[in-house]
Design a protein around this motif. Sequence first.
Motif, PDB file in Angstrom:
ATOM      1  N   GLU A 150       0.830  -1.217   0.000  1.00 59.74           N
ATOM      2  CA  GLU A 150       0.000   0.000   0.000  1.00 59.74           C
ATOM      3  C   GLU A 150       0.860   1.261   0.000  1.00 59.74           C
ATOM      4  OE1 GLU A 150      -1.967  -3.490   1.660  1.00 59.74           O
ATOM      5  OE2 GLU A 150      -0.224  -2.375   2.373  1.00 59.74           O
ATOM      6  N   GLN A 151       2.151   1.121  -0.334  1.00 58.98           N
ATOM      7  CA  GLN A 151       3.099   2.240  -0.388  1.00 58.98           C
ATOM      8  C   GLN A 151       3.352   2.889   0.986  1.00 58.98           C
ATOM      9  OE1 GLN A 151       0.424   2.268  -3.059  1.00 58.98           O
ATOM     10  NE2 GLN A 151       1.955   0.817  -3.817  1.00 58.98           N
ATOM     11  N   GLN A 152       3.163   2.121   2.060  1.00 62.29           N
ATOM     12  CA  GLN A 152       3.420   2.670   3.384  1.00 62.29           C
ATOM     13  C   GLN A 152       4.909   2.876   3.668  1.00 62.29           C
ATOM     14  OE1 GLN A 152       2.049  -0.314   2.567  1.00 62.29           O
ATOM     15  NE2 GLN A 152       1.921  -1.632   4.356  1.00 62.29           N
ATOM     16  N   GLY A 167       0.736   2.939  11.148  1.00 67.00           N
ATOM     17  CA  GLY A 167      -0.520   2.216  11.256  1.00 67.00           C
ATOM     18  C   GLY A 167      -0.399   0.855  10.588  1.00 67.00           C
ATOM     19  N   GLU A 168      -1.519   0.218  10.387  1.00 70.70           N
ATOM     20  CA  GLU A 168      -1.477  -1.116   9.785  1.00 70.70           C
ATOM     21  C   GLU A 168      -1.020  -1.071   8.336  1.00 70.70           C
ATOM     22  OE1 GLU A 168      -4.908  -4.267   8.825  1.00 70.70           O
ATOM     23  OE2 GLU A 168      -4.413  -4.107  10.952  1.00 70.70           O
ATOM     24  N   ALA A 169      -1.461  -0.064   7.586  1.00 78.93           N
ATOM     25  CA  ALA A 169      -1.050   0.043   6.191  1.00 78.93           C
ATOM     26  C   ALA A 169      -0.790   1.491   5.793  1.00 78.93           C
ATOM     27  CB  ALA A 169      -2.108  -0.564   5.274  1.00 78.93           C
ATOM     28  N   HIS A 170      -0.558   2.341   6.787  1.00 77.79           N
ATOM     29  CA  HIS A 170      -0.222   3.722   6.486  1.00 77.79           C
ATOM     30  C   HIS A 170       0.806   4.228   7.482  1.00 77.79           C
ATOM     31  CE1 HIS A 170      -3.043   4.534   9.741  1.00 77.79           C
ATOM     32  NE2 HIS A 170      -2.755   5.835   9.697  1.00 77.79           N
ATOM     33  N   THR A 171       1.471   5.310   7.092  1.00 76.33           N
ATOM     34  CA  THR A 171       2.518   5.900   7.917  1.00 76.33           C
ATOM     35  C   THR A 171       2.297   7.403   7.992  1.00 76.33           C
ATOM     36  OG1 THR A 171       4.049   4.223   7.100  1.00 76.33           O
ATOM     37  CG2 THR A 171       5.012   6.112   8.235  1.00 76.33           C
ATOM     38  N   CYS A 172       2.538   7.972   9.165  1.00 71.54           N
ATOM     39  CA  CYS A 172       2.469   9.418   9.334  1.00 71.54           C
ATOM     40  C   CYS A 172       3.774   9.906   9.946  1.00 71.54           C
ATOM     41  CB  CYS A 172       1.307   9.814  10.241  1.00 71.54           C
ATOM     42  SG  CYS A 172      -0.331   9.502   9.528  1.00 71.54           S
ATOM     43  N   LEU A 179       5.347  20.060  10.305  1.00 71.14           N
ATOM     44  CA  LEU A 179       4.368  19.699   9.287  1.00 71.14           C
ATOM     45  C   LEU A 179       4.042  18.214   9.424  1.00 71.14           C
ATOM     46  CD1 LEU A 179       2.797  20.463   6.669  1.00 71.14           C
ATOM     47  CD2 LEU A 179       4.852  19.780   5.398  1.00 71.14           C
ATOM     48  N   LEU A 180       2.777  17.859   9.273  1.00 71.74           N
ATOM     49  CA  LEU A 180       2.354  16.468   9.403  1.00 71.74           C
ATOM     50  C   LEU A 180       1.953  15.916   8.034  1.00 71.74           C
ATOM     51  CD1 LEU A 180       1.685  13.995  11.127  1.00 71.74           C
ATOM     52  CD2 LEU A 180      -0.574  14.993  11.558  1.00 71.74           C
ATOM     53  N   LEU A 181       2.573  14.788   7.666  1.00 67.70           N
ATOM     54  CA  LEU A 181       2.270  14.123   6.405  1.00 67.70           C
ATOM     55  C   LEU A 181       1.909  12.674   6.676  1.00 67.70           C
ATOM     56  CD1 LEU A 181       5.285  15.393   4.252  1.00 67.70           C
ATOM     57  CD2 LEU A 181       2.971  16.338   4.318  1.00 67.70           C
ATOM     58  N   CYS A 182       1.003  12.114   5.866  1.00 62.58           N
ATOM     59  CA  CYS A 182       0.646  10.703   5.958  1.00 62.58           C
ATOM     60  C   CYS A 182       0.677  10.093   4.557  1.00 62.58           C
ATOM     61  CB  CYS A 182      -0.746  10.519   6.569  1.00 62.58           C
ATOM     62  SG  CYS A 182      -0.877  10.996   8.316  1.00 62.58           S
ATOM     63  N   TRP A 183       1.115   8.825   4.483  1.00 60.82           N
ATOM     64  CA  TRP A 183       1.173   8.138   3.199  1.00 60.82           C
ATOM     65  C   TRP A 183       0.895   6.641   3.409  1.00 60.82           C
ATOM     66  CZ3 TRP A 183       5.198  10.332   5.855  1.00 60.82           C
ATOM     67  CH2 TRP A 183       6.198   9.484   6.303  1.00 60.82           C
ATOM     68  N   GLY A 184       0.562   5.972   2.320  1.00 60.98           N
ATOM     69  CA  GLY A 184       0.230   4.548   2.399  1.00 60.98           C
ATOM     70  C   GLY A 184      -1.165   4.287   1.861  1.00 60.98           C
ATOM     71  N   TYR A 207      -6.580   1.899  11.648  1.00 66.13           N
ATOM     72  CA  TYR A 207      -7.304   2.537  10.565  1.00 66.13           C
ATOM     73  C   TYR A 207      -7.599   4.006  10.801  1.00 66.13           C
ATOM     74  CZ  TYR A 207      -8.175  -2.445   9.905  1.00 66.13           C
ATOM     75  OH  TYR A 207      -8.018  -3.797   9.763  1.00 66.13           O
ATOM     76  N   HIS A 208      -7.048   4.590  11.830  1.00 65.07           N
ATOM     77  CA  HIS A 208      -7.300   6.003  12.091  1.00 65.07           C
ATOM     78  C   HIS A 208      -6.049   6.643  12.691  1.00 65.07           C
ATOM     79  CE1 HIS A 208      -7.725   4.577  16.189  1.00 65.07           C
ATOM     80  NE2 HIS A 208      -7.942   5.802  16.635  1.00 65.07           N
ATOM     81  N   THR A 209      -6.073   7.971  12.726  1.00 60.90           N
ATOM     82  CA  THR A 209      -4.938   8.740  13.230  1.00 60.90           C
ATOM     83  C   THR A 209      -5.465   9.925  14.021  1.00 60.90           C
ATOM     84  OG1 THR A 209      -3.610   8.141  11.295  1.00 60.90           O
ATOM     85  CG2 THR A 209      -2.869  10.036  12.566  1.00 60.90           C
TER      86      THR A 209
END
Length: 249
Positions: A150-152, A167-172, A179-184, A207-209
């Motif tokens: 998922e490109q995390q 996270g499970e399939a995302h990164t922040c 600055l705050l960025l999230c990807w995945g 599944y949440h942030t």
Amino acid sequence: ETTATATATTATATVTSTATVTSTTLSTTETTTNTSTATVTTTFTSDTSTTSEFTTTSTTDTSVTATSTTSSTTTSSDRDVPWTWITCGADYSMGVTTVTTLMVWGHPMSETEKAEPPEGLLWIRVFAGYSHSCGINQFGETLCWGRNLEQQCDVPDGYTFEILELGEAHTCGLTNQELLLCWGADTLDRLEVPNVKKWLMVSTGSYHTCGVTQAGITLCWGDDGHGRLDVAFRDETDIFWEAVTCGDR
């Protein structure tokens, strides 16, 4: 030998004891060798100055040598080494020592590549997730490894990150410019970061942030199941948040 006609008794006791302990620890395979040697000598003598003599001499020498060896596989060369950073993932842990060495332990039953960081680097901070890991190396670079379907693990270019949350399939990540960025995984609105200029901290669940802004406001986004996004006291204008943390689900 015993000769007895006895009357008065004078006793002398001598005790000599020697103990030696040797311990050896090896890297990756820990071996402990304990050697214990004890020698005890006791002498009792009884004399009379009149008509009789009673003499008993008893000598006991005891030498006990015990050697035990226990071997276990570990990534640490010394259990007493100081730590500067520690992080826990779903089924494994990682830490950084004072010599910027990265240690990994636990039982990653699947996707074992998440516990295999890039080689040849020293690490300042590391972050463990569910199926991927990230770290900041001695050059200030942020790298992620493990599951990347998922490109995390695709860290955005051009930013210097100080803190990461997985996270499970995302990164922040929180940059040095706050600055705050999230990807995945771009599902369930996990990447929909609120339009805030400066953030204080961030925390991810599966599944949440949630994050805390520099103004002390807590905001959450992602999957709203079970009320995950319903921040307490959201209507109270005199309450300012300093930190927030997200659970698994």
